[in-house]
Write an enzyme that holds these catalytic residues in place. Structure first.
Site, short mmCIF file in Angstrom:
data_model
loop_
_atom_site.label_atom_id
_atom_site.label_comp_id
_atom_site.label_asym_id
_atom_site.label_seq_id
_atom_site.Cartn_x
_atom_site.Cartn_y
_atom_site.Cartn_z
CB CYS A 197 15.28 -2.00 15.49
SG CYS A 197 17.14 -2.75 16.27
CG ASN A 213 18.06 -6.43 16.37
OD1 ASN A 213 17.74 -6.13 14.97
ND2 ASN A 213 17.90 -6.07 17.62
CG HIS A 215 12.71 -5.48 15.11
ND1 HIS A 215 13.86 -6.09 14.44
CD2 HIS A 215 13.46 -6.02 16.53
CE1 HIS A 215 15.57 -5.37 14.78
NE2 HIS A 215 14.67 -5.58 15.81
#
Ligand SMILES: CC(C)(COP(=O)(O)OP(=O)(O)OC[C@H]1O[C@@H](n2cnc3c(N)ncnc32)[C@H](O)[C@@H]1OP(=O)(O)O)[C@@H](O)C(=O)NCCC(=O)NCCS
Length: 323
Positions: free
Chosen positions: A113, A280, A250
């Site tokens: 990520c 996500n 994020h």
């Protein structure tokens, strides 16, 4: 001094939208549980003909259009992904081919990520080192392909998508007033591997594997790690939270975003949140959020923007950019 200035931005999402309610009946969950614990309302899921390469190509073309450039103008492609089309060659090279580029070079970066934050930092160094003048930095993922769709604690959290930036070399004064990438802080710590990983790989099982996560453990570490690197960037740039125009974190969990912003003293209305729209999307999440905030006119030329991400490894990092 040379600065890496943002010249264009673009994004791409798979056609199919999967709402929280679509999980009811598949696993024991509810729209209410997912929305309350994560802020996620829906995610995009790639069809068979949509891959990390095709989504990455679409985002790259959108960023080139936005920049008023063509693939002929690009020297380097850095693709952040943990879900490549093949183990090798690099999916970045496939995107290079899809764009019709027979010049320059391309490679993948794997920091899960945090991939996009790592990739922007890497592209900045290639530009400052004189190896490239214009770089396509792409985050593209198809996490739906590595999810265990019977595991309610992970399958509801992730989605597919892509985002891209064109970074271009420009002359700056070497001050915080310059446009471009101004400061960065990157970290990793492999002692946390078992908290978030994929249980397969070419050198171990010979399979692709599925995502495994101890969500509560990840949550526990996330806010401290994120705020540490951002404070490091504040120190490097000699600024404080008050100087920021936008915080683009994020997009994993709205509660992590809120807690990080609060700890840093960043007002809620300066945080760009898109997690409700696409869940996500790992390395694609920061450029997807950036794209949304540029498209709706929030982020404007000259704005001071803090990007941050945290992910498997653990890896984490923050980048300060004047738009
Ligand atoms: C995963 C996460 C949403 C869970 O939220 P939480 O408030 O920590 O919830 P808990 O882990 O305490 O679980 C609470 C309960 O909900 C259950 N649960 C898990 N997933 C569920 C789901 N989709 N639907 C309903 N219940 C669920 C758990 O089994 C647990 O039940 P138990 O108490 O009987 O054991 C949260 O921990 C999180 O977001 N972590 C970080 C994940 C992340 O950001 N990862 C990516 C980093 S890049």
């Amino acid at each position: 001094m040379i600065r890496s200035v943002v010249r264009g931005i673009g994004s791409a999402l798979p056609r199919r939208i999967m709402k929280n309610a679509d999980f009811e009946g598949m696993v024991e969950t509810s729209d209410e549980w997912i929305a309350q614990r994560t802020g996620i309302r829906q995610r995009h899921i790639a069809a068979d003909d949509e891959t990390t390469a095709s989504l990455g190509e679409a985002a790259a073309r959108a960023a080139l259009d936005n920049a008023g450039l063509t693939p002929a103008d690009i020297d380097l492609i850095v693709l952040a992904t943990s879900t490549p089309n093949n183990t090798f060659p690099a999916t970045a090279v496939e995107i290079q081919n899809r764009l019709g580029m027979r010049h320059g070079f391309a490679f993948d970066m794997q920091a899960v990520c945090s991939g996009f934050v790592y990739a922007v930092t890497t592209a900045d160094l290639y530009i400052k080192g004189g190896l490239a003048k214009r770089v396509l930095v792409i985050g593209s993922e198809t996490f739906s392909r590595i999810l265990d769709w019977s595991d309610r604690s992970t399958c509801v959290l992730f989605g597919d998508g892509a985002g891209a930036l064109v970074l271009e070399a420009a002359e700056g004064q070497g001050t915080i007033a310059d446009r471009g990438v101004l400061a960065a802080s990157l970290r990793s710590d492999g002692t946390h591997k078992d908290k978030l990983y994929v249980d397969g790989g070419p050198s171990t099982t010979g399979t692709v594997g599925h995502l495994k996560m101890e969500g509560r453990e990840v949550f526990k570490h996330a806010v401290g790690m994120i705020t540490d690197v951002i404070e490091d960037v504040f120190t490097q740039a000699d600024i404080s939270a008050d100087d920021l125009d936008w915080f683009v974190p994020h997009q994993a969990n709205k509660r992590i975003i809120d807690a990080s912003a609060k700890k840093l003293g960043i007002p809620e209305d300066k945080a760009v949140v898109t997690v409700h729209l696409h869940g996500n999307t790992s390395a694609a999440s920061v450029p997807l959020a950036l794209s949304a905030a540029v498209a709706d006119g929030r982020i404007k030329k000259g704005d001071l923007v803090m990007l941050e991400a945290m992910g498997g490894g653990f890896t984490w990092g923050a980048v300060l950019v004047r738009w």
